[in-house]
Design a protein around this motif. Structure first.
Motif, mmCIF file in Angstrom:
data_model
loop_
_atom_site.group_PDB
_atom_site.id
_atom_site.type_symbol
_atom_site.label_atom_id
_atom_site.label_comp_id
_atom_site.label_asym_id
_atom_site.label_seq_id
_atom_site.Cartn_x
_atom_site.Cartn_y
_atom_site.Cartn_z
ATOM 1 N N UNK A 1 8.826 17.741 -0.869
ATOM 2 C CA UNK A 1 7.702 18.294 -1.626
ATOM 3 C C UNK A 1 7.103 17.244 -2.560
ATOM 4 N N UNK A 2 7.948 16.473 -3.218
ATOM 5 C CA UNK A 2 7.451 15.411 -4.101
ATOM 6 C C UNK A 2 6.559 14.455 -3.314
ATOM 7 N N UNK A 3 7.023 14.055 -2.141
ATOM 8 C CA UNK A 3 6.253 13.117 -1.317
ATOM 9 C C UNK A 3 4.942 13.750 -0.850
ATOM 10 N N UNK B 1 8.804 4.821 -3.606
ATOM 11 C CA UNK B 1 9.439 5.680 -4.605
ATOM 12 C C UNK B 1 10.260 6.776 -3.952
ATOM 13 N N UNK B 2 9.755 7.350 -2.863
ATOM 14 C CA UNK B 2 10.503 8.417 -2.180
ATOM 15 C C UNK B 2 11.885 7.923 -1.776
ATOM 16 N N UNK B 3 11.963 6.738 -1.219
ATOM 17 C CA UNK B 3 13.260 6.208 -0.792
ATOM 18 C C UNK B 3 14.171 5.948 -1.990
ATOM 19 N N UNK C 1 0.814 -1.223 0.000
ATOM 20 C CA UNK C 1 0.000 0.000 0.000
ATOM 21 C C UNK C 1 0.841 1.263 0.000
ATOM 22 N N UNK C 2 2.150 1.127 -0.147
ATOM 23 C CA UNK C 2 3.042 2.282 -0.023
ATOM 24 C C UNK C 2 3.933 2.523 -1.244
ATOM 25 N N UNK D 1 15.677 13.420 -6.484
ATOM 26 C CA UNK D 1 15.254 14.563 -5.681
ATOM 27 C C UNK D 1 15.997 14.486 -4.356
ATOM 28 N N UNK D 2 16.232 15.658 -3.761
ATOM 29 C CA UNK D 2 16.904 15.695 -2.462
ATOM 30 C C UNK D 2 16.247 16.748 -1.587
#
Length: 198
Positions: free
Chosen positions: A180-182, A163-165, A157-158, A173-174
């Motif tokens: 912000x993306x997350x 993707x963020x990791x 479900x995540x 992205x950093x």
């Protein structure tokens, strides 16, 4: 700067929704996404019915030629040993210092391979992994996604946290932009769009 490709494992019953954020945004950042099948480049069919033509097989894949191996979930992770070669490949990647990201059923495959015994990790729920008989239960973390020792894990479900990791690990992205993306894709925070595109 030339980047090594990101390799996405593909197999029948692959869970379509689990890797799209990661692969799309990595591709937008300049990473080539190459699909890898077990032993044939015949078409594979995802759980959603999409047909994917793999780029190469596991026998052709070398950790030194890759930035990351992504292992999506699939029904086949829990119905036999068909996908065990992908878990063995994940071991080779980690042993070579090349990161691996596994979500959903792929975490159970890595548990069976012993790759979660000594790393903090997560999955759908702790008892799902406990059923594999693995020895890493004390390292289970009840979190959206976990990274430890070059291995990213997440539950089904995540996909956004997963993707963020991945995006953070590979530098797509950093810092404030990654946050912000997350916030945009996980929390639907409209203020994040402005930060992401500034």
């Amino acid at each position: 700067m030339s980047r090594k490709p990101v390799h996405l494992a593909v197999y029948d019953t692959l869970a379509d929704w689990e890797t799209g954020h990661a692969t799309a945004w990595l591709a937008r950042d300049g990473y080539e996404i190459r699909t890898v099948a077990a032993d044939s480049t015949d078409l594979v069919t995802t759980i959603g019915g999409m047909r994917v033509k793999p780029d190469l097989t596991l026998a052709e894949l070398r950790p030194e030629d890759s930035s990351l191996l992504i292992l999506p979930g699939a029904d086949l992770w829990d119905t036999g040993d068909d996908l065990a070669p992908f878990a063995r490949t994940a071991r080779a990647f980690l042993d070579a210092g090349v990161p691996v990201a596994a979500i959903c059923g792929a975490t159970a495959g890595l548990a069976r391979e012993g790759l979660l015994d000594d790393r903090a990790h997560t999955s759908a729920v702790s008892f799902y992994l406990a059923a594999t008989g693995y020895k890493g239960g004390e390292r289970y973390v009840d979190a959206d996604a976990v990274i430890d020792g070059g291995l990213i894990t997440a539950g089904p479900t995540e996909p956004v946290a997963f993707a963020r990791e991945i995006l953070g690990l590979l530098g797509a992205f950093e810092g404030e932009k990654l946050d912000a993306w997350y916030r945009l894709f996980h929390d639907s925070d409209p203020a994040a769009f402005e930060v992401l595109n500034s």
